[in-house]
Design a protein around this motif. Structure first.
Motif, short mmCIF file in Angstrom:
data_model
loop_
_atom_site.label_atom_id
_atom_site.label_comp_id
_atom_site.label_asym_id
_atom_site.label_seq_id
_atom_site.Cartn_x
_atom_site.Cartn_y
_atom_site.Cartn_z
N ARG A 13 51.32 -40.89 -2.68
CA ARG A 13 52.10 -39.77 -3.44
C ARG A 13 52.80 -40.33 -4.67
O ARG A 13 52.91 -41.41 -4.54
CB ARG A 13 53.05 -39.37 -2.35
CG ARG A 13 52.33 -38.48 -1.25
CD ARG A 13 53.33 -38.38 0.07
NE ARG A 13 54.52 -37.69 -0.37
CZ ARG A 13 54.93 -36.49 0.09
NH1 ARG A 13 54.18 -35.79 0.85
NH2 ARG A 13 56.33 -36.06 -0.23
N ILE A 14 52.92 -39.35 -5.48
CA ILE A 14 53.62 -40.02 -6.59
C ILE A 14 55.26 -39.93 -6.46
O ILE A 14 55.92 -39.08 -6.26
CB ILE A 14 53.57 -39.01 -7.92
CG1 ILE A 14 51.85 -39.11 -8.22
CG2 ILE A 14 54.28 -39.40 -9.07
CD1 ILE A 14 51.44 -37.83 -9.05
N ARG A 15 55.75 -41.24 -6.65
CA ARG A 15 57.30 -41.39 -6.37
C ARG A 15 58.04 -40.75 -7.61
O ARG A 15 57.80 -41.39 -8.73
CB ARG A 15 57.48 -43.13 -6.25
CG ARG A 15 56.88 -43.61 -5.03
CD ARG A 15 56.92 -44.98 -5.03
NE ARG A 15 58.46 -45.62 -5.36
CZ ARG A 15 59.28 -45.63 -4.54
NH1 ARG A 15 58.93 -45.19 -3.37
NH2 ARG A 15 60.58 -46.08 -4.78
N THR A 16 58.80 -39.78 -7.37
CA THR A 16 59.42 -39.08 -8.33
C THR A 16 60.91 -39.23 -8.39
O THR A 16 61.55 -39.01 -7.39
CB THR A 16 58.93 -37.68 -8.35
OG1 THR A 16 57.77 -37.63 -8.29
CG2 THR A 16 59.35 -36.66 -9.54
N LEU A 17 61.57 -39.43 -9.72
CA LEU A 17 62.86 -39.52 -9.84
C LEU A 17 63.37 -38.09 -10.65
O LEU A 17 62.77 -37.82 -11.66
CB LEU A 17 63.48 -40.63 -10.33
CG LEU A 17 65.04 -40.84 -10.73
CD1 LEU A 17 65.79 -40.99 -9.65
CD2 LEU A 17 65.08 -42.04 -11.59
N VAL A 18 64.43 -37.52 -10.27
CA VAL A 18 64.84 -36.28 -11.01
C VAL A 18 66.26 -36.65 -11.65
O VAL A 18 67.06 -37.12 -10.86
CB VAL A 18 65.19 -34.87 -10.22
CG1 VAL A 18 65.88 -34.03 -10.72
CG2 VAL A 18 63.72 -34.62 -9.48
#
Length: 101
Positions: A13-18
């Motif tokens: 899974r793509i580790r995502t920061l908002v």
């Protein structure tokens, strides 16, 4: 700039920061990330300085980054991140038509 890639055949899974200074925008993007099976929300940030600290702490693969934030805008954040050994992919986001162009 070197990026480590998962081995062929392995799914991760793509580790995502908002990062957005507007709470509603941050929540909407976070909900989008949570619903996408290939994405993993690793954190949120409400300012440029919070974003830099969160990138250092969570090492995301992807950063959804607001262009217009007070004090340290998204472009300045991206410039500082470019100096890192491992820079996340960045998708700039904005609610302002004038910044979208």
């Amino acid at each position: 700039m070197h990026r480590e890639r998962p081995q062929r055949g392995l799914r991760s899974r793509i580790r995502t920061l908002v990062a957005d200074d507007e709470p509603l925008a941050r929540e909407l993007m976070s909900n989008f990330v949570r619903r996408e099976p290939g994405l993993d929300l690793v954190g949120t940030a409400a300012s440029g300085s919070e974003t830099l600290a969160a990138v250092e702490a969570s090492a995301p693969d992807l950063l959804l980054l607001d262009i217009q934030m007070p004090c340290l805008d998204g472009i300045s954040v991206a410039e500082q991140l470019a100096a890192l050994e491992r820079t996340p992919y960045i998708i700039f986001v904005t609610a302002h038509d004038s910044f979208a162009i």
